[in-house]
Structures are given as C-alpha cells and as structure tokens.
Design a protein around this motif. Sequence first.
Motif, PDB file in Angstrom:
ATOM      1  N   ASP A 203       0.835  -1.200   0.000  1.00 44.57           N
ATOM      2  CA  ASP A 203       0.000   0.000   0.000  1.00 44.57           C
ATOM      3  C   ASP A 203       0.870   1.252   0.000  1.00 44.57           C
ATOM      4  N   ARG A 204       1.523   1.449  -1.138  1.00 46.45           N
ATOM      5  CA  ARG A 204       2.335   2.647  -1.362  1.00 46.45           C
ATOM      6  C   ARG A 204       2.004   3.181  -2.749  1.00 46.45           C
ATOM      7  N   SER A 205       2.733   4.187  -3.170  1.00 43.45           N
ATOM      8  CA  SER A 205       2.481   4.725  -4.506  1.00 43.45           C
ATOM      9  C   SER A 205       2.920   3.723  -5.562  1.00 43.45           C
ATOM     10  N   LEU A 206       2.409   3.910  -6.785  1.00 43.17           N
ATOM     11  CA  LEU A 206       2.796   3.018  -7.882  1.00 43.17           C
ATOM     12  C   LEU A 206       4.299   3.097  -8.117  1.00 43.17           C
ATOM     13  N   ALA A 207       4.854   4.300  -8.044  1.00 37.86           N
ATOM     14  CA  ALA A 207       6.298   4.470  -8.250  1.00 37.86           C
ATOM     15  C   ALA A 207       7.096   3.718  -7.203  1.00 37.86           C
ATOM     16  N   GLU A 208       6.653   3.771  -5.944  1.00 36.28           N
ATOM     17  CA  GLU A 208       7.373   3.067  -4.872  1.00 36.28           C
ATOM     18  C   GLU A 208       7.213   1.563  -5.003  1.00 36.28           C
ATOM     19  N   ASN A 209       6.088   1.099  -5.557  1.00 34.50           N
ATOM     20  CA  ASN A 209       5.924  -0.330  -5.796  1.00 34.50           C
ATOM     21  C   ASN A 209       6.857  -0.819  -6.893  1.00 34.50           C
ATOM     22  N   VAL A 210       7.152   0.029  -7.857  1.00 26.53           N
ATOM     23  CA  VAL A 210       8.082  -0.357  -8.914  1.00 26.53           C
ATOM     24  C   VAL A 210       9.509  -0.361  -8.388  1.00 26.53           C
ATOM     25  N   SER A 211       9.892   0.702  -7.674  1.00 30.84           N
ATOM     26  CA  SER A 211      11.273   0.784  -7.164  1.00 30.84           C
ATOM     27  C   SER A 211      11.472  -0.141  -5.968  1.00 30.84           C
ATOM     28  N   LEU A 212      10.442  -0.293  -5.138  1.00 32.11           N
ATOM     29  CA  LEU A 212      10.365  -1.189  -3.994  1.00 32.11           C
ATOM     30  C   LEU A 212      11.258  -0.772  -2.836  1.00 32.11           C
ATOM     31  N   THR A 213      12.484  -0.323  -3.093  1.00 27.54           N
ATOM     32  CA  THR A 213      13.411   0.010  -2.005  1.00 27.54           C
ATOM     33  C   THR A 213      13.740   1.495  -1.951  1.00 27.54           C
TER      34      THR A 213
ATOM     35  N   ALA B 242      10.585  -5.667 -11.839  1.00 27.38           N
ATOM     36  CA  ALA B 242      11.707  -6.552 -12.161  1.00 27.38           C
ATOM     37  C   ALA B 242      12.721  -5.834 -13.055  1.00 27.38           C
ATOM     38  N   LEU B 243      12.244  -5.030 -14.005  1.00 34.21           N
ATOM     39  CA  LEU B 243      13.144  -4.298 -14.898  1.00 34.21           C
ATOM     40  C   LEU B 243      13.892  -3.196 -14.146  1.00 34.21           C
ATOM     41  N   TYR B 244      13.197  -2.528 -13.240  1.00 34.79           N
ATOM     42  CA  TYR B 244      13.795  -1.426 -12.478  1.00 34.79           C
ATOM     43  C   TYR B 244      14.935  -1.926 -11.589  1.00 34.79           C
ATOM     44  N   ALA B 245      14.890  -3.207 -11.232  1.00 34.10           N
ATOM     45  CA  ALA B 245      15.895  -3.768 -10.312  1.00 34.10           C
ATOM     46  C   ALA B 245      17.244  -4.028 -10.967  1.00 34.10           C
ATOM     47  N   GLU B 246      17.402  -3.647 -12.255  1.00 36.53           N
ATOM     48  CA  GLU B 246      18.678  -3.772 -12.958  1.00 36.53           C
ATOM     49  C   GLU B 246      19.151  -5.209 -13.116  1.00 36.53           C
TER      50      GLU B 246
ATOM     51  N   ASP C 132       9.566   8.092  -2.903  1.00 32.56           N
ATOM     52  CA  ASP C 132       9.260   8.957  -4.051  1.00 32.56           C
ATOM     53  C   ASP C 132      10.362   9.977  -4.304  1.00 32.56           C
ATOM     54  N   GLU C 133      11.014  10.436  -3.225  1.00 36.99           N
ATOM     55  CA  GLU C 133      12.047  11.473  -3.376  1.00 36.99           C
ATOM     56  C   GLU C 133      13.327  10.935  -4.000  1.00 36.99           C
ATOM     57  N   ASN C 134      13.585   9.622  -3.881  1.00 36.73           N
ATOM     58  CA  ASN C 134      14.874   9.065  -4.321  1.00 36.73           C
ATOM     59  C   ASN C 134      14.793   8.257  -5.615  1.00 36.73           C
ATOM     60  N   ILE C 135      13.604   8.136  -6.186  1.00 38.59           N
ATOM     61  CA  ILE C 135      13.420   7.289  -7.366  1.00 38.59           C
ATOM     62  C   ILE C 135      14.073   7.919  -8.597  1.00 38.59           C
ATOM     63  N   ASN C 136      14.654   7.074  -9.424  1.00 35.17           N
ATOM     64  CA  ASN C 136      15.186   7.506 -10.721  1.00 35.17           C
ATOM     65  C   ASN C 136      14.014   7.522 -11.708  1.00 35.17           C
ATOM     66  N   TYR C 137      13.442   8.707 -11.931  1.00 34.52           N
ATOM     67  CA  TYR C 137      12.204   8.782 -12.699  1.00 34.52           C
ATOM     68  C   TYR C 137      12.410   8.531 -14.189  1.00 34.52           C
ATOM     69  N   GLU C 138      13.593   8.743 -14.695  1.00 37.17           N
ATOM     70  CA  GLU C 138      13.849   8.403 -16.096  1.00 37.17           C
ATOM     71  C   GLU C 138      13.856   6.885 -16.274  1.00 37.17           C
ATOM     72  N   ARG C 139      14.505   6.197 -15.360  1.00 35.17           N
ATOM     73  CA  ARG C 139      14.496   4.738 -15.397  1.00 35.17           C
ATOM     74  C   ARG C 139      13.069   4.217 -15.208  1.00 35.17           C
ATOM     75  N   LEU C 140      12.333   4.844 -14.283  1.00 33.64           N
ATOM     76  CA  LEU C 140      10.946   4.450 -14.036  1.00 33.64           C
ATOM     77  C   LEU C 140      10.106   4.607 -15.303  1.00 33.64           C
ATOM     78  N   ARG C 141      10.297   5.718 -16.029  1.00 32.96           N
ATOM     79  CA  ARG C 141       9.529   5.970 -17.255  1.00 32.96           C
ATOM     80  C   ARG C 141       9.772   4.875 -18.293  1.00 32.96           C
ATOM     81  N   ILE C 142      11.035   4.471 -18.439  1.00 29.73           N
ATOM     82  CA  ILE C 142      11.373   3.436 -19.419  1.00 29.73           C
ATOM     83  C   ILE C 142      10.745   2.099 -19.018  1.00 29.73           C
ATOM     84  N   CYS C 143      10.823   1.778 -17.729  1.00 28.63           N
ATOM     85  CA  CYS C 143      10.251   0.512 -17.255  1.00 28.63           C
ATOM     86  C   CYS C 143       8.735   0.477 -17.452  1.00 28.63           C
ATOM     87  N   LEU C 144       8.063   1.595 -17.188  1.00 33.10           N
ATOM     88  CA  LEU C 144       6.615   1.664 -17.396  1.00 33.10           C
ATOM     89  C   LEU C 144       6.257   1.531 -18.870  1.00 33.10           C
TER      90      LEU C 144
END
Length: 588
Positions: free
Chosen positions: A449-459, A514-518, A462-474
């Motif tokens: 129960d977190r934001s979609l972005a935090e569910n993708v990054s998991l660790t 899974a993609l975001y995890a490199e 929102d402040e520390n996410i690499n949003y360019e990487r997130l955009r590509i993964c989405l």
Amino acid sequence: MKLWVHFSKNLKYFSIILTMLAFIVSILEVLGISSIVPFLAILADPSVIEDNEFISYLFEKAMYLGIGSYEDFTKVVAVSAISLFIFSILGRAFYNFLTIKFIAGCEYELSVAMFKKYVTSDYEHVIANDSAISKKNILSETFMVSEHAIAPMVTIVSQGLTLFFFLFAILIVNIYVSIIVLLFIIVLALFILLPLSYIVMYLGDRRFKYNELRFKVTNDSLSILKEIKVRGDENYFIDQFSQISSNYRKALSLMRGISIIPRYILEGVAFGSSLVAILFMYLHGTPFSEIIPIVTLYALVGYRAMPALQNIYTSFTAVRSMRGSVRGLLAQLEHQKTNQKVNPVNEKWDIIGSDRVVPTVFFDRVSYNFPESDKTVIEDLTLELKPGQCVGIVGKTGSGKTTLINILMGLFPPSKGSLKYQINDNTYSIDTVPSVKYGYVSQNIVLVDRSLAENVSLTETDENINYERLRICLKISDLTDVVDKLDEGVHTFVGERGVRLSGGQRQRVAIARALYAEPSILVFDEATSALDIETEKVIIDNIRELSSEITIIMIAHRPQSLRICDKIYEMNSGKISLKDAKLVVKND
C-alpha cells in the motif's frame, strides 16, 4: 538467558550500568528509611544520645561541627533523614526511567534481529514455515518477551537488591526478629509461591499456543477473504477464531488471576510477622521506648520490602509464563539457516546501454530434493544459459519448472551437482561469482500500500526514485497509458495488495519492478497469465528488444507467449529436454 547473545554490545553495557545503579539506589533506599530510626529514638527518649553507642558516636562528631545541643542535633538528624529519603526517591525515579529505555531497546533489537533473520533465511526454510507465525514473532512476541520476560528479570534484580539490603538492615537492629521474618518468607516460598509458579508457567505455554493459532487463522482467512465470501463460509471462520480466542482468554485470565493471589498472602504474612515480632520483644523485656523505633523501622521496611517481595514473585511468574514465547523466538533466531549474501546495487545501470555483468550459467548434473523428503524434484539436469539468450520452459504442473528457477536464482541449493558461472573466460561458483542480479516476475503478484512508483522501485521513496528509469520501465511494461489516467500519476497509492488495480495491471507493475531492479537475468514465471493477448504481445515485443542485453527465462503454459524464445525446453518429472521452438508455438 540465551536471548542475551542476540543483543548488541551497547545494550549489554547499558544493562551493566543499570545493575550498578540498582545497587546504589537500593543502598540509598535502605539508608533513607533506616535514618528515621535514630530520629524516632531521640524523640521517644533523648537520653539515647548518651546511652546508645552509635547515636553517641554521631553526636560527638557533630560537636566538632559546632552542633553542641541535643535540640540542634535532633534537627540535623531529621534533616539528614529527610534528605536521604528524597535522594532515594529521585534515584529510584531516574533508575525507572533508564529501565524503560533499556526495555524499549531490547524490544527494538529483538524485533530487528527477528526480521533480519527471517528475510535472510534460506528460501527453503521460509516456504516450509507459516508466515503468520513469523509475523506474530516479529511484531507481537518480541514485545511480549521484552515487557513480560526481560522487564521482570530487571525487576527481580532491582527489587532483589532492595530486599537484600532491607533484610541486612533489620538483621543489624534485631537478629532474632529478623530470623522469624526470614522463616516466614522461606515457608511461604516453598509451600505456596513455588507451586503456584508452575501453574502459571503451564498457563503461559497455553497462552502462547493459542496466540499462535489466532494469528494463523486471522492471516489465512484475510488472505482468502474473497473466496470465503463467495462460498458463504464466513460463519465457519468466525466460529473457529472465536473458539481459539476463548481458549486464549481463559488461559490469560487464569494466568493473571493466579499471579495476584500471593499478593494477599504476603500482606497477611507481613501483618502476622509484625505482631509476632512485637510480642517476641515484649516477652523478652525490651523497653517500650526501644520497641517504638524498631517497630517503626519494621513498618517502614514492610511498606517498602513487601511490595518488593510481591514484585519479585510477580516477575518470577511472568518470566516463567513467557517460557513458550522465549522458546519460539529462540527457535527462529538460532535454528534458521541464513544466506547473508546480498547483491549490491549497480547505480550505473539504466536499462539501455548498461555495463551489467551477464554470465553464462551452467547447470552441471544438478539434482534437487526438498529438505526431509526423498522425492527427487530435479534429476541429473544439465543446461547452459548464454548471455542475451531468451529461453522458454514448458511442462505440466509439478514437473519441476519453478524449482529449476529457484535453483537458478540461488534460492534452493542443489542437492547434487553444481551451478557454474562463466564471465570473460573465468569460471565461478555461486558463492564467488561477482554481482549477478535477477529480476523475477511471478504469477502471484503482491503489491504494497504505497504509490505506484514506490511499488516499482520497492526500495526507494518517491524522493529518491530515478524517474527516467521508471519511465522506461513503465513504457516497456505497457503501463504509460494506465498511469496517465490516474489522478496522481505514478504517485497514486495502489491500496493494500494493489486492490485498486486490475489483475493485468498488477502483473505489469511487477514486470516494471523486475526491470527497475537492474537484472542481468530476467525470469518470468507465468508472468503474463493475467494479460490479454494484445497487451501480452506488446510487452513481449518490448522485452524482445532487451534480449540482446540480458538473459531472459520464460515459463508459460500458453505457448504463444514463448514465440520470442530462441530455445524452448520441456520439463517432465524433473528432467529437461530441448523442443523445436517453432513447432511448440505453431501447435498453440
């Protein structure tokens, strides 16, 4: 106590300081109460200043300080007694503050140790144990052990020292009366308190057992609540939980009820022993002027010592009642195998054009049996997975597909044979290979129960996410349009277990995760089963573009999902065979 070895050095040093402080505070309490005796003796009969050897000695020393009259000396004794009493109270208050801090530290370190032990345990052990019991131990039993086992032990030490010094004080005043009191306590402990403690220990074990069952039923029913409501089985689970909770309540109430019985027994013993002591002194011709200070001392000692004795017994029974909880924690802390190898994050990876380590993986005659089972799940398997290759695996349920993947990802150690990794002509074992990261997408998706972005990054937050990487993964996961329709975009909370998203959307979030995890090796275990054919085709085509950069393993029941694979293998009763990829897809 075996739990002691699981605490940090700082907490152990803290406990030593706490014990030393308890020693000092206990002496202050005894001095504070004992100092009232000479004051009362002087008030009852001023001649004791000359007749009593100890008081006379104090008066002589006071004369050197300019205190020459009995009246002034009495005032000094009164002020000294009050000061010592106040210091003892302040000391006890400070000690109690540090005790609370120490117990909170114990709970913190136990819960962290339990959580760390669970998440670093061998996956074989994790799946063999009920997660509800692990959750209970981490969140509930660590609190119970800290508050109802460790805290009582601290109380036993503190109150035990206080009781010891009080007994020492009355021994000095009147040894015969003190012996009478001690005999009362010994008889009470042997014939009443000790048997009751065994009953409390038995009830404590039952409380622990029923508490485990409460967590298990709650976890199981909430996990399948949808199916329960559809089948109309609510009353069955309500009755089951109610019966277990009733047994838990009975054990807990009996345990607590029996624990307070000695309090009333101790009060009766204290009153009776005081009367016996007065009668003893009277019959032996002790002057009444001497009886008053002594009786006053015993009254004050009883006022402080009896609660101490009660606390010691209550704490003793509390520790015994927590035997089951302590054993439960120790079972997880000491008997779980752990895999402490954690792959470090490669900060340079950005999906396209990364510098990842992608090895060739060799299964060298690997066999696998589950622990405590003779059944062979994987038998003498040999396989080579090359970098950039996309490999499909098919087979019936129970043929060993998922077990093969678990061995590949290092979750299951081979029972026989070995895994080898080749990187730049160098061969490594699973323990020595440089960082190889896996991305894993299961058909059983769990979102938090977190934001979609935090569910993708998991660790990351929102402040520390690499949003360019997130955009590509989405984009690769075909989630861009979905995100655009959400009110808060990638910052939208998905709800517990992702209930605000559809099944297909949850699977796509898992693919993006899974993609975001490199990953160097990306594993899909029925990862597109909830997707429609069109969405699956888009995602598979996007993944195909990645296959030159990472190794992809796909398990699927739908052969069409494997059309991008370079090779397709079939698992059958733990053995593997190469199939014609075109023929497999064509027969769909």
